[in-house]
Design an enzyme around this catalytic site. Structure first.
Site, PDB file in Angstrom:
ATOM      1  N   ASP A 289       4.889  30.255  -0.564  1.00 31.07           N
ATOM      2  CA  ASP A 289       5.561  29.963   0.680  1.00 31.07           C
ATOM      3  C   ASP A 289       4.297  27.997   0.116  1.00 31.07           C
ATOM      4  O   ASP A 289       3.859  27.900  -0.357  1.00 31.07           O
ATOM      5  CB  ASP A 289       5.948  29.874   2.039  1.00 31.07           C
ATOM      6  CG  ASP A 289       6.249  28.840   2.535  1.00 31.07           C
ATOM      7  OD1 ASP A 289       6.675  28.002   2.861  1.00 31.07           O
ATOM      8  OD2 ASP A 289       6.741  29.920   3.362  1.00 31.07           O
TER       9      ASP A 289
HETATM   10  C1  BGC Z   1       9.011  27.580   5.029  1.00 29.97           C
HETATM   11  C2  BGC Z   1       9.931  27.862   4.347  1.00 29.97           C
HETATM   12  C3  BGC Z   1      10.874  26.442   3.519  1.00 29.97           C
HETATM   13  C4  BGC Z   1       9.510  25.943   3.025  1.00 29.97           C
HETATM   14  C5  BGC Z   1      10.341  24.962   1.593  1.00 29.97           C
HETATM   15  C6  BGC Z   1       7.600  25.773   4.082  1.00 29.97           C
HETATM   16  O1  BGC Z   1       7.337  25.441   5.751  1.00 29.97           O
HETATM   17  O2  BGC Z   1       7.828  28.384   6.199  1.00 29.97           O
HETATM   18  O3  BGC Z   1      10.713  28.788   4.652  1.00 29.97           O
HETATM   19  O4  BGC Z   1      11.241  27.608   2.466  1.00 29.97           O
HETATM   20  O5  BGC Z   1       8.492  25.178   3.367  1.00 29.97           O
HETATM   21  O6  BGC Z   1      10.953  24.104   2.602  1.00 29.97           O
END
Ligand code: BGC
Length: 734
Positions: A289
């Site tokens: 993530d």
């Molecule tokens: C979130 C994810 C997301 C990623 C990319 C993160 O902060 O937890 O769910 O896919 O950002 O945008």
């Protein structure tokens, strides 16, 4: 994710010709970096928006004119494998650099958060899951895939399939609720919709299962917080959605931010390598993530960035989202022998195979013709209609006293509440690409259908209440429609709340409206189950309409006016008060089940049961259940029940099958959903619902992660929600 022999050979050929730097480049995901165009550092700008020094609109204005670095030079040098970007023209430009100017001509995989639609935004997952409709889940995902691909996005950070049982967590809005079976059906359907239409590269994308794993179990519902649980709970509750999605063919996954029993999921060899890759067989790759690898230093599990990178890659994390740790440290880690070439090759093979399966080597670009379909507010044929169908099916009627609903078109309606007119608020968390012209507010939806509608904003989720307006709103009408709830920014990531009652002055507003004596219809717009104890006791009508996407207002109007009878059910239990969280229907049996007596599992100051349980939802008609029969065959139990429409209008009922393992070697849940089916019933009509309970699905995982099927007595429940069911007992042998 099937590859032909020729495609496999091409992957191996590329791998054999890549330098270490090029391999590491494939493991690096970049986003456009904001490099300037404003006076303060970017971090401070975000703080300024968060603490209200500048509004969200001002922030977005500044961002839209900011200078960005799209990492063209790094792409050219083979140092970027993936980009996160949503602009088709820019995507074409960057792809062209990767394919024509990098040494090995490897396309980029372009990822983006397409969570519940791209241009045609449909209901947030917690709402859509309540439609209990596998075909719908699949169709909306397919629409999202087509729209994403038309914008050069070939990899979507969805489905989000975290089981969530604590509605203080803002991200309950993004997932399919509290139940592993419903959420697994949702996960499977989403994979089919996103990935299965491989005839043309324009019709599919790679899914990314997130957030792997147990992120929804964050302690006290606070985002990014620690999670800890037994092996059996992990396998019985939090892993099944991921297992189901991989069985269905899911290509990739995203590791979650949380630590699980002390090991952050970003660097967790048990969850990533042992379970996801070796046991389930995830065919593609795992991405961190955003900033996840770096956070392992803050977690205190890694000494420094290089150590975090070492642990992550060895645990089975193939791609780094946004930290540059792989880019900056993997070479040295390989050279010093802390990471083997096999580990790197495995990661790169997975990434290249996914790109190959997506057809990116042959069809990397978006055509002008495709882009045209989305010019201005244009949407391809059928997309707006599908978002409307999904919205209609997701609305849940929680209460309808004195049959105030449905309303009549001849009534004089006063619409109250600032949320009613805000078309921007209908789409919900993680929706960024809608065109405002396509969004229908509740006010607009009603105005289109009813002649005499007057609007009084009065008050919203934040700020003061306008008493003068309220006095007017409560007079001179036949009925008041009060639209209340939460702003979109109050759910989603980093939006946990300790108090999940209606925020601001909205409750005060409702009290005054009721005191006026006018019939009040309360329509909720929110991203999480709210604590509605007061509302359930004092308001005659409550309609849960979540964030339903671009056609929200049209769908709400159709339900309020009775053009369709509501059929949505709750995918997540609603508490009376916030302190009941976490609350879910399928909790393990205690030795002292909650009851009226003191020494039982209860509260002194709140009910022990959910206010509205999982699976609950009314309609404009009533359904009666009768004649429950359970027949055992060698591999399954067949369960039948007669369901009758006993009311005065046609309706659709979701018939739900639950089971309870009466005695087992581990404490089992009071009820577990095992199947469901939907019946359309005319007035007075009776149909027999047939549901199936496969014997292989009647077991559970123990604390060694072993799946057990234990002979014995089972209770089989069937009903229209998880609380009110008919029950039969059956002795079952496996
Ligand atoms: C979130 C994810 C997301 C990623 C990319 C993160 O902060 O937890 O769910 O896919 O950002 O945008």
């Amino acid at each position: 994710m099937k590859l032909t022999d020729a495609q496999k050979a091409k992957v191996e050929d590329l791998l054999s010709r890549m330098t270490l730097e090029e391999k590491i480049g494939q493991m690096n995901l970049e986003s456009p970096s904001i490099v300037g165009g404003f006076d303060v550092p970017f971090e401070e700008l975000i703080e300024m928006m968060t603490d209200g020094r500048i509004s969200k609109d001002e922030f977005e204005n500044i961002m839209s004119s900011a200078t960005r670095d799209f990492h063209e030079d790094d792409i050219r040098a083979g140092r970027v494998g993936s980009m996160m970007i949503d602009d088709p023209k820019k995507n074409n430009e960057l792809q062209k650099i990767a394919l024509e100017e990098s040494r090995l001509e490897i396309p980029l995989i372009i990822g983006f958060d397409v969570i519940h639609g791209f241009r045609s935004v449909y209901p947030i997952a917690i709402a859509e899951a309540g439609a209990f409709d596998r075909d719908l889940f699949e169709k909306t995902a397919h629409m999202a895939a087509v729209e994403a691909r038309a914008h050069g996005i070939n990899w979507t950070f969805a489905p989000m399939i975290d089981i969530a049982r604590d509605s203080r967590w803002g991200r309950v809005s993004e997932g399919p609720g509290e139940d592993p079976y419903l959420a697994s059906c949702f996960a499977r359907a989403k994979i089919r919709g996103l990935q299965n239409d491989t005839e043309s590269p324009e019709n599919y994308v790679a899914a990314c299962l997130k957030h792997y794993v147990a992120y929804g179990a964050c302690e006290s519902g606070r985002d990014y917080n620690t999670t800890s649980m037994s092996v059996s709970q992990l396998h019985n509750v939090y892993l099944p959605t991921f297992k189901a999605a991989v069985e269905e063919g899911a290509a990739t996954a995203m590791a979650s931010f949380n630590d699980l029993n002390g090991v952050p999921c970003t660097v967790n060899p048990y969850t990533l390598r042992t379970v996801l890759k070796d046991l389930y067989g995830l065919p593609g790759f795992v991405v961190s993530d955003a900033n996840g690898i770096k956070e392992c230093v803050t977690h205190g599990i890694a000494e420094d960035d290089a150590d975090a990178g070492r642990q992550a890659v060895n645990a089975g994390l193939d791609m780094d989202m946004g930290t540059h740790i792989y880019k900056d440290h993997l070479t040295e880690l390989v050279e010093s022998g802390k990471v083997t070439m096999d580990v790197i090759d495995d990661a790169v093979r997975r990434i290249l195979s996914t790109k190959m399966w997506l057809g990116l080597f042959d069809n990397p670009y978006v055509t002008e013709e495709t882009m045209k379909q989305y010019e201005g507010a244009n949407l391809p044929e059928g997309h707006a209609e599908l978002t409307l169908e999904a919205a209609e099916k997701s609305i849940v009627l929680l209460k309808n006293e004195n049959q105030i609903l449905p309303l009549k078109r001849s009534q004089k309606i006063n619409v109250v509440g600032a949320l009613a007119e805000n078309a921007k608020e209908v789409c919900g968390a993680w929706s960024m690409n809608w065109n405002e012209e396509n969004c229908v507010s509740i006010l607009d939806g009603l105005k289109k259908e009813v002649e005499d509608v007057t609007y009084y904003p009065c008050c919203g989720p934040e700020g003061e209440m306008n008493e003068e307006e309220l006095a007017k709103a409560a007079s001179d009408c036949d009925v008041v429609v009060a639209v209340v709830g939460e702003l979109v920014s109050m759910s989603g990531e980093a939006s946990s709340k300790a108090n999940i009652e209606l925020p601001g002055m909205q409750k005060e507003m409702l009290k005054k409206l009721i005191a006026s004596g006018k019939p009040v219809v309360t329509v909720l717009m929110n991203g999480r189950p709210l604590a509605l104890g007061w509302e359930a006791e004092n308001l005659p009508v409550i309609v849960e309409s979540w964030h339903l996407g671009i056609k929200m207002g049209t769908a709400v109007a159709a339900v309020l006016l009775g053009d369709i009878s509501p059929s949505g059910k709750l995918a997540s239990s609603f508490p009376s008060v916030s302190g009941q969280c976490p609350i879910y229907y399928n909790h393990p049996k205690t030795g002292r089940p909650g009851s009226k007596s003191k020494f039982t599992s209860r509260y002194l100051d709140a009910p022990f049961e959910a206010l509205y349980p999982f699976g609950y939802g009314l309609s404009y008609t009533t359904f009666t259940y009768d004649n429950l029969k359970v027949r055992e065959a060698e591999e399954e139990l067949t369960v039948t029940v007669d369901v009758r429409n006993a009311g005065a209008v046609a309706g659709t009922e979701t018939v739900q099958l639950y089971m309870q393992d009466v005695t087992a070697s581990l404490v089992r849940p009071v009820k577990e959903l095992k199947d469901f089916t939907k019946l359309d019933l005319d007035v007075g009509e009776t149909k027999t619902a047939t549901l199936t309970l496969k014997k292989k699905d009647m077991g559970f995982y123990d604390n060694d992660g072993k799946y057990l099927l234990e002979d014995g007595l089972f209770r089989i429940y069937v009903g229209g929600n998880s609380r009110d069911c008919l029950c039969e007992e059956a002795g079952v042998t496996f």
